[in-house]
Design an enzyme around this catalytic site. Structure first.
Site, PDB file in Angstrom:
ATOM      1  N   ASP A 180      35.571  41.678  31.198  1.00 33.47           N
ATOM      2  CA  ASP A 180      36.426  42.096  32.318  1.00 33.47           C
ATOM      3  C   ASP A 180      35.719  43.218  33.066  1.00 33.47           C
ATOM      4  O   ASP A 180      34.557  43.543  32.766  1.00 33.47           O
ATOM      5  CB  ASP A 180      37.815  42.537  31.814  1.00 33.47           C
ATOM      6  CG  ASP A 180      38.903  42.173  32.818  1.00 33.47           C
ATOM      7  OD1 ASP A 180      38.820  42.671  33.958  1.00 33.47           O
ATOM      8  OD2 ASP A 180      39.813  41.391  32.486  1.00 33.47           O
ATOM      9  N   HIS A 234      37.025  40.122  38.205  1.00 30.08           N
ATOM     10  CA  HIS A 234      37.076  40.807  36.905  1.00 30.08           C
ATOM     11  C   HIS A 234      35.689  40.830  36.258  1.00 30.08           C
ATOM     12  O   HIS A 234      35.544  40.554  35.066  1.00 30.08           O
ATOM     13  CB  HIS A 234      38.093  40.129  35.971  1.00 30.08           C
ATOM     14  CG  HIS A 234      39.526  40.405  36.336  1.00 30.08           C
ATOM     15  ND1 HIS A 234      40.160  41.589  36.020  1.00 30.08           N
ATOM     16  CD2 HIS A 234      40.430  39.652  36.982  1.00 30.08           C
ATOM     17  CE1 HIS A 234      41.416  41.548  36.456  1.00 30.08           C
ATOM     18  NE2 HIS A 234      41.611  40.383  37.064  1.00 30.08           N
ATOM     19  N   GLU A 298      43.069  36.780  40.186  1.00 32.88           N
ATOM     20  CA  GLU A 298      42.933  38.110  40.801  1.00 32.88           C
ATOM     21  C   GLU A 298      41.523  38.307  41.361  1.00 32.88           C
ATOM     22  O   GLU A 298      40.803  39.228  40.969  1.00 32.88           O
ATOM     23  CB  GLU A 298      43.273  39.195  39.772  1.00 32.88           C
ATOM     24  CG  GLU A 298      44.742  39.142  39.386  1.00 32.88           C
ATOM     25  CD  GLU A 298      45.142  40.216  38.382  1.00 32.88           C
ATOM     26  OE1 GLU A 298      46.290  40.689  38.469  1.00 32.88           O
ATOM     27  OE2 GLU A 298      44.340  40.573  37.504  1.00 32.88           O
TER      28      GLU A 298
HETATM   29  C1  ACM Z   1      46.351  38.175  34.312  1.00 31.02           C
HETATM   30  O1  ACM Z   1      47.384  38.756  33.968  1.00 31.02           O
HETATM   31  N1  ACM Z   1      45.413  38.811  34.969  1.00 31.02           N
HETATM   32  C2  ACM Z   1      46.133  36.766  33.990  1.00 31.02           C
END
Ligand code: ACM
Length: 504
Positions: A180, A234, A298
């Site tokens: 991440d 991410h 995201e």
């Molecule tokens: C998430 O909560 N970013 C999948």
């Protein structure tokens, strides 16, 4: 006067059909196992699980009174179902597949006194089980728990213990969120800086040997380890290690030290695709299972909207602008996994943002699961309102700081229906199951992770395995089951928490 009904043993998750019988079967040092060909791994697991507390040797013997029978012709039990009959003189555990025996062994463990789960020798306890007849099959084939080891690294010894706890509850997937913005925990030989740089804050990285050992440990318990490598968002930890993979090669960024959604994402030039494929090849070498998760959620597109290279790529591919690069990227990388015989997994945020061939996890809204199923995706339900364990489990002021904005209590987890009755049957049939998510921004230690996981994972297991809603019955069984969790050392109270929030 008729005898009072026999109390049913408190098994979690609740078995499909359970009939209490009279009497008890007692294990002693002479008790032997009769092991069918192909069931040897089940015998090994049973011994390994019972030995620390009971010291029972459970040798294999052709006349053994505890029978582990494997019969592929058994119908109605599927891959993971089992039948368990305990009478005063013998115990018969049968299944069509080894996985079924592994599930039945966890039931046998729960039939024993709770001290049987201790990891140190227990003296003075009679190791007996109540006589019982059980036929048990899971409702869903995917019953999982995601653990984020990127935000806070969790040591491999804890991952093995976590697998043991999942297996006790007949959960069969550990989804490891390995990368991440804040960390990269998976070693990749071709890109050593990923873990040298990306493993620095919040804790460390695994070795390949540790991960292979974890996969084997989990497989012996019938648990699949599903790796997740996040892309194209991410990825700040990867970009800190290899800036040329970003949209601004001249820029130097550190691994991110705050929480939230970072607007730095991967570039879309050929080198990036090669990087992702190389990483995933190594991931597939380490994790032999059928599914590989590549994130996908995201992903702000602002960088692509101002990057000449990205704009050129969108035009060359005939895309409808840079926003469409997300689907293009996921399709390209998903195809690499598919070509290798794996199924790509991704987080969906609308139900229609991932390419065909992906199995999707709707995390925002359960309704996105229906949209995705109608489009032909297999679906694993993961909506945050009922499966995110980083939210506090109550509004008690004594709860440690967690994800702000709500609570996810036990009853909510227990009451969630992965395949709602008002979905059309074809869509409901696309639901493989459900899983819980433990993001670790606020979770620096294993003890904290266990506190947040239990008993909510007990409720998720009940939802995914049993599928029948019986809240009072669940609470009653959980009351007994908590003694098992106590014996295992799972904390009932929050550990003393230093704030998990970074100060920077
Ligand atoms: C998430 O909560 N970013 C999948």
């Amino acid at each position: 006067m008729s005898a009072p009904p026999r109390p049913a043993p408190a098994i979690v998750p609740r078995p499909h059909r359970l009939t209490p019988l009279s009497g008890r079967f007692t294990f002693d040092t002479g008790t032997a196992l009769r092991v069918a060909p192909g069931a040897e791994h089940a015998a090994v697991l049973l011994r390994e699980l019972l030995a620390p507390a009971t010291g029972l040797p459970l040798p294999t013997h052709p006349d053994g009174r505890v029978v582990l029978a494997l019969d592929p012709a058994l119908t109605g039990l599927g891959t993971e179902g089992y039948g368990l009959t305990a009478g005063p003189d013998a115990v018969l555990l049968r299944a069509a597949r080894l996985e079924g025996l592994l599930r039945g062994i966890q039931t046998l463990r729960q039939l024993l006194p709770p001290e049987a789960l201790s990891d140190t020798p227990v003296r003075g306890t009679t190791w007996s089980v109540p006589c019982v007849q059980i036929t048990d099959v899971p409702r869903f084939s995917w019953r999982g728990a995601m653990l984020d080891v990127a935000r806070h690294f969790q040591p491999v010894a804890f991952l093995r213990r976590y697998v043991d706890l999942l297996a006790l509850h007949k959960l069969n997937v550990l989804h490891l969120h390995l990368t991440d913005d804040q960390g990269w925990r998976m070693p990749v030989a071709a890109y050593p800086r990923l873990t040298e740089i990306g493993g620095l804050p919040h804790g460390g990285a695994y070795t390949r040997t540790e991960l292979a050992g974890l996969v084997a440990h989990a497989a012996a318990r019938g648990v699949a380890v599903v790796p997740e490598i996040e892309m194209p968002g991410h990825v700040r930890a990867a970009l800190a290690a290899y800036p040329h993979l970003g949209n601004d090669p001249g820029r130097r960024l550190g691994v991110w030290r705050q929480w939230g959604v970072c607007d730095t994402v991967l570039g879309v030039h050929d080198e990036v695709l090669d990087f992702c494929r190389t990483v995933l090849d190594e991931v597939m070498d380490t994790f032999p299972g059928s599914h590989v998760h590549i994130g996908g959620e995201e992903c702000p597109t602002a960088e692509w909207e101002r990057s000449p290279a990205a704009l050129r790529r969108a035009a060359d591919e005939g895309l409808d602008g840079p926003k469409a690069l997300h689907g293009w990227f996921m399709q390209r990388i998903g195809a690499h996994l598919t070509a290798a015989g794996r199924t790509p997994l991704g987080w969906t945020e609308t139900g229609e943002d991932l390419p065909a061939g992906f199995t999707v996890l709707p995390w925002r809204d359960a309704a996105h699961g229906l949209t995705a199923a109608r489009r032909g995706h297999d679906v694993i339900m993961a909506p945050y309102r009922s499966t995110y364990l980083d939210y506090p489990q109550s509004d008690d002021p004594g709860e440690p700081p967690g994800q702000p904005g709500g609570i996810v209590d036990l009853r909510t987890v227990h009451g969630t229906e992965p395949a709602p009755a008002d979905w059309e049957p074809e869509a409901a049939a696309r639901v493989l199951g459900t899983q819980a998510q433990l993001w670790t921004e606020y979770v620096p230690t294993p003890a904290h992770a266990e506190y947040l996981s239990f008993p909510r994972l007990c409720a998720l297991a009940e939802t995914a395995w049993s599928g029948r809603r019986d809240w009072p019955g669940f609470q009653e069984r959980l009351h007994h089951h908590r003694v098992r969790l106590d014996t295992l050392g799972v904390p009932r109270r929050p550990p003393t928490i230093a704030s998990g929030e970074d100060s920077s």
